[in-house]
Design a protein around this motif. Structure first.
Motif: not given
Length: 179
Positions: A75-101
């Motif tokens: 599951a951690w690996r999936v987050l590491e692989v998919v996060g950059p594709r979505l331009l999400l930060p590496a730290d899931w705790r800082v994701i907010d509505a702006r990142y989601l958009a």
């Protein structure tokens, strides 16, 4: 944003697989009943370490074998692989509505996949007795999935119902906790 609105998006399993990877996944499917599916899955991962179909196969194998720590690592690996594709930060705790958009513009299906991996990691942390970590992850999914399309709210409700039991009968966990 509606996380169910991904009709026009391609899904992770629509991505083409190299023939040798597909062969390993087919072998794993055939060997699952005998309990020998792990080796071809690991071979597929060695050939295509970032392939989401391979990672899902490994995750499911470990999850259904009740190998929760191994499933959590996937599951951690999936987050590491998919996060950059979505331009999400590496730290899931800082994701907010702006990142989601921004992420939703790159693909709502992939964003949904990311959030499901985060939900899965939260659930696995609960199973491993890491209640604060698991709860934090599920709270983040609920915060981001305001329509509860992914069902994380139910897990939080169950956790809240049983929190007294958890405090009385804690489960020990010695494994590493990742951010």
């Amino acid at each position: 944003m509606d996380l169910q609105d991904f009709d026009s998006d391609s899904l992770y399993y629509d991505e083409p697989l190299a023939p040798e990877v597909a062969a390993r996944l087919a072998a794993a499917a055939e060997q699952y009943a005998e309990g020998t599916a792990e080796q071809p899955l690991l071979e597929a991962q060695a050939l295509a370490p970032d392939d989401l179909t391979v990672l899902v196969g490994l995750y499911r194998f470990y999850f259904y074998q009740h190998r929760y720590q191994d499933a959590l690592q996937i599951a951690w690996r999936v987050l590491e692989v998919v996060g950059p594709r979505l331009l999400l930060p590496a730290d899931w705790r800082v994701i907010d509505a702006r990142y989601l958009a921004v992420a939703s513009e790159r693909g709502i299906a992939l964003l949904r996949f990311y959030l499901l991996a985060l939900k899965g990691a939260g659930y696995l942390n609960l199973r491993l007795g890491r209640f604060e970590q698991g709860k934090a992850m599920l709270v983040k999914v609920v915060e981001l999935d305001t329509e509860n399309r992914l069902g994380a709210r139910l897990l939080l409700d169950v956790l809240a119902e049983h929190s007294a039991e958890i405090l009385i009968f804690p489960i020990a966990a010695n494994a590493e906790i990742r951010p």
